[in-house]
Write an enzyme that holds these catalytic residues in place. Sequence first.
Site, PDB file in Angstrom:
ATOM      1  CB  SER A  97      -3.190  -0.632   7.155  1.00 47.81           C
ATOM      2  OG  SER A  97      -3.995  -1.061   6.476  1.00 47.81           O
ATOM      3  CG  LEU A 111     -11.471   0.260   9.032  1.00 44.06           C
ATOM      4  CD1 LEU A 111     -12.401  -0.663   9.342  1.00 44.06           C
ATOM      5  CD2 LEU A 111     -11.695   1.525   9.912  1.00 44.06           C
ATOM      6  CG  HIS A 122      -3.709   0.707   1.953  1.00 43.45           C
ATOM      7  ND1 HIS A 122      -5.066   0.711   1.832  1.00 43.45           N
ATOM      8  CD2 HIS A 122      -3.350   0.239   3.147  1.00 43.45           C
ATOM      9  CE1 HIS A 122      -5.488   0.207   3.321  1.00 43.45           C
ATOM     10  NE2 HIS A 122      -4.500   0.137   3.839  1.00 43.45           N
ATOM     11  CG  LEU A 124       5.053  -0.478  -5.018  1.00 44.45           C
ATOM     12  CD1 LEU A 124       5.386  -2.013  -5.301  1.00 44.45           C
ATOM     13  CD2 LEU A 124       5.373   0.171  -6.408  1.00 44.45           C
ATOM     14  CE1 TYR A 168       2.072  -5.383  -6.005  1.00 45.26           C
ATOM     15  CE2 TYR A 168       0.869  -5.289  -7.896  1.00 45.26           C
ATOM     16  CZ  TYR A 168       1.434  -4.795  -6.924  1.00 45.26           C
ATOM     17  OH  TYR A 168       1.497  -3.403  -6.774  1.00 45.26           O
TER      18      TYR A 168
END
Length: 206
Positions: A97, A111, A122, A124, A168
Site C-alpha cells: 500500500s 492504512l 506488507h 511476501l 532483502y
Amino acid sequence: MSMQGIHCLTPVALSLLPRAPEPPSCQRRHTLPASEFRCLTPQDATSAFEIEREAFISISGTCPLYLHEIQHFLTLCPELSLGWFQEGRLVAFIIGSLWDEERLTQEALTLHRPGGRTAHLHVLAVHRTFRQQGKGSVLLWRYLCHLGSQPTVRRAVLMCEDPLVPFYERFGFYRVGPCAVTVGPLTFTELQCSLQGQAAWRRSSC
C-alpha cells in the site's frame, strides 16, 4: 433502374457436410497459462490468506495481514499487489500500500495513503509446496520492476525480523534501524529501497 447490374440468386439446397476434425496441432486448447504474474483482486483474497496463514501463524503465531485486511488493500490499491499464478493457482504473492511518512508507524499496518510516494510491502508469502525453489526472489524482483514502472512511487519500505534482512539486502534494500512497529512480542528491522532513477533500467530488465 437498369437490371443489368443486378445478379439474381437461384435458391439451391444446401448440403451440410460434417466438418473434418482439426489436426492436433490446430485444435484449440482451453488451458490456463502455465505461469503468469498479475495484480491481485479481492477475489484472490481467500487464496492469499490461506498461503499467508500457513506461512506465518505456524512460525510466529500471527499474520502480517488477516483476511479482512487483505480484502481491504486489494479493494483500495490492487495495483500495489502482485501474484504469481501457475495454471490458475496462486503460488506466491506480495501485497503493498502507499505510505506518506519517512518511517513506518503502527498506523502503516492498516492504512493506505493515496498521496504517498512510498510503497509499503506488507507481506511476501509463498505456498508451502513451492518454497525453497527461488520463487520468493523471482517474485520480489518482478514486484520491484512493477513499482519502478509507476512514476509516483519513489521508494519501497518494509519491516522484517533480523534473519530475513540479508535476503532483502540482495535486492537493494538497506537498513534504516529498528522499526517503531511491534506486533506482540515481535520486533522488526526497517528497510528501504530507492526506486528513483531505476525505472527505465527495470523496465528493460523485466
